[in-house]
Design an enzyme around this catalytic site. Structure first.
Site, PDB file in Angstrom:
ATOM      1  N   CYS A   1      55.971  88.644  68.006  1.00 21.27           N
ATOM      2  CA  CYS A   1      57.412  87.641  68.157  1.00 21.27           C
ATOM      3  C   CYS A   1      57.375  86.868  66.866  1.00 21.27           C
ATOM      4  CB  CYS A   1      56.681  86.476  69.288  1.00 21.27           C
ATOM      5  SG  CYS A   1      56.315  87.341  71.089  1.00 21.27           S
ATOM      6  N   ASN A  21      53.179  98.572  69.144  1.00 19.82           N
ATOM      7  CA  ASN A  21      54.356  98.028  69.929  1.00 19.82           C
ATOM      8  C   ASN A  21      55.660  98.880  69.387  1.00 19.82           C
ATOM      9  OD1 ASN A  21      55.889  96.205  71.095  1.00 19.82           O
ATOM     10  ND2 ASN A  21      54.765  94.502  70.794  1.00 19.82           N
TER      11      ASN A  21
END
Lengths: 315, 258
Positions: free
Chosen positions: A131, A193
């Site tokens: 993030c 990810n």
């Protein structure tokens, strides 16, 4: 002889090495009618933040060669609502629920970690560090080793349960962020990810997804992910959970042989919610054929020797 | 649910449309519901395609779909030959609310293009309830008018419109809708391209109840990918709803579209 399918990821005992990936199985409940959650080793829940998120405007997804881009925008109901409405419905399952979480500041990460650590249904936490850090000009936590160390250490302090860190592939050398997470007290690393990507609709001269860029997942990502799992497994002492484009048993085996102790299945669930069952059966069958008494023994069992052979290890 | 395997028994091609009949494990389903379909082509194209049910019969294990060629996945689905296998998950999604209908009600069904299958399926189902619907179909040209034989088979004579005037009234389907509203219908159900649905919603606003079945890109079809959302008016529960799960049928009044 029966193959021992259970594996240990640090202190967490999983009934088998195949988990459902975060963001691909909701909070488990949307999967219930399509897959027996007790049949998989674990369920990584949709990423949660304290305040929740409505997510990004559509279009949020598009298909790419052997893959897809998504920009869901971390849509989630927030930790309090998850605990109130969803968690009680998960108590009836034996499977391990791994609570994926994120924040935009270290404080937000810590608040989510603390609240999820208190939730009885949660077996371990998985921290999404991909993030943007709004205090650092929006640079992703996961691309800066110091930020990785800082946020991991901060969450580690408030968290009694095992803490997994889900690494971003968007780095020059993933072993650097992997070591930073390990040094800060991570119990395991999830690799990897999604990889940032972009697709353009040439006829309409627009971006295919609203936010222009999105995370690439699916088989297109797999060779990158296998390589990173191998590198990370060589570089750290803590367990590695492999993820990236796994849709069949041979894919999962690549990750295990490269050094992962368990794997997560994500995008493949979209086309076949029962893909994990086929993968498990295939892993068990492989273990029998190759003389592995336990699925855990597969981890890192790839060899440099490329001489032609190799029959079953057992005779 | 496991991936279901169907065997194609017929593929009738009409221009860029293919009406596929297949045999396999057909589950009970309702108009508006859909399957996520793919062929035996491995990881590319990766995702299954959402395809509405046109008709089905559980006892004879027959199901029918109408495929329109948009891209590679739909092109491959549309070119499946009898004997070839079709894989799918489903049926998914909600249905058109019809519980409040009584036989004397006037019901309008509005469709266009690949939005016609749920309309035909709904027409079949309302007829079984004793409600005879009026069907309005629009298309760019005559070639875009589909499933006319199926409608004739239900003894429904659809009112047609084409933008180029090649068949039926010249203009968009909303021209037909404006006229049909004079007969005070109880409800309007529509399915078709987003532009058509927005126009139908605009015409119906404040005048008649209207339910729309939406199309959307989706990866999973069962609520986990969150890729197919549409924006809604309700404040509670966030501004997005999943087309695959809370939809595909929405009350036109609830949608803000973006």
């Amino acid at each position: 002889m029966a193959v021992e399918m259970s594996v240990k990821i640090g202190a967490v005992r999983l009934s088998n090495p195949v988990l459902l990936a975060s963001g691909c199985c909701g909070y488990g409940l949307d999967m219930e009618s399509h897959l027996d959650l007790n049949a998989v080793g674990g369920v990584c829940l949709k990423g949660l933040s304290m305040s929740g998120s409505e997510g990004n405007p559509p279009p949020r997804i598009c298909e790419t060669p052997a893959g897809m881009l998504n920009s869901i925008g971390l849509q989630n109901v927030g930790v309090p609502e998850f605990r109130r409405t969803y968690a009680p419905k998960l108590r009836k399952y034996r499977t391990a629920f791994i609570a994926n979480f994120y924040g935009h500041t270290v404080e937000e990460y810590v608040a989510a970690a603390r609240a999820l650590d208190e939730e009885p249904v949660v077996a371990a936490l998985e921290m999404n560090i991909s993030c943007p850090n709004i205090r650092q000009g929006g640079i992703s936590f996961g691309t800066d080793p110091r930020s990785v160390h800082e946020v991991t250490a901060a969450c580690r302090r408030v968290c009694g349960k095992p803490l997994w860190v889900k690494l971003s592939p968007n780095v020059t050398d993933i072993t650097v962020t992997a070591r930073a997470a390990q040094d800060a007290g991570a119990d395991a690393l999830t690799c990897i990810n999604t990889l940032p990507g972009m697709a353009i609709d040439v006829e309409r001269r627009t971006f295919k997804i609203n936010t222009k860029t999105g995370g690439l997942s699916g088989p297109a990502l797999r060779p990158v992910a296998v390589r990173m799992v191998y590198q990370v497994a060589q570089a750290v002492k803590i367990p590695v959970v492999g993820i990236g484009g796994i849709s069949k048993a041979s894919d999962a085996l690549e990750f295990l042989l490269a050094g992962a102790q368990a794997v997560q299945v994500g995008t493949a669930l979209f086309t076949n919610p029962q893909a994990p069952l086929d993968i498990l059966e295939g892993i068990e069958d492989y273990c029998s054929r190759h003389g592995f008494g336990a699925a855990g023994d597969l981890s890192g069992a790839v060899e440099d020797d490329r001489s032609p052979r190799r029959g079953p290890v057992c005779s | 649910m496991a991936l279901k395997t169907f065997q194609v028994t017929e593929n009738r091609v009409q221009g860029s449309y293919a009406a596929i009949t297949a045999e396999g494990p057909v589950s009970p389903a309702l108009p508006g519901q859909f399957y996520m379909l793919r062929g035996d082509w491995g990881a590319d194209p990766l995702l299954s395609r959402p395809v509405s049910i046109l008709a089905q019969d559980v006892s004879s294990r027959q199901i029918r779909f109408l495929i329109k060629v948009f891209g590679e996945g739909s092109r491959r689905l549309a070119s499946l030959k009898p004997g070839e296998l079709l894989y799918g998950t489903g049926p998914f999604g909600n249905t058109f609310p019809v519980d409040f209908l009584s036989p004397e009600d006037r019901v309008l069904l509005v469709g266009g293009g690949v939005g016609m299958p749920p309309i035909v399926y709904l027409a079949e189902s309302t007829k079984a309830m004793g409600v005879s619907p009026v069907v309005l179909q629009g298309g760019r040209t005559e070639k875009d008018l589909v499933l006319l034989e199926e409608l004739a088979g239900l003894k429904i004579d659809p009112v047609l419109a084409t933008e180029d005037g090649s068949r039926g009234r010249k203009g968009r389907v909303t021209v037909l809708l404006e006229e049909a509203l004079k007969d005070a219908p109880r409800v309007v159900y529509a399915c078709g391209p987003e532009g058509m649905l927005q126009a139908v919603a605009d015409v119906c606003r404040g005048r008649v109840a209207c339910y729309l079945s939406l199309e959307a890109y989706m990866a999973c079809g069962y609520g986990v990918c969150l890729g197919c959302v549409v924006s809604v008016r309700q404040e509670e529960g966030g501004r997005y709803r999943r087309v695959c799960k809370e939809g595909p049928v929405f009350s036109a009044e609830d949608l803000t579209w973006r």
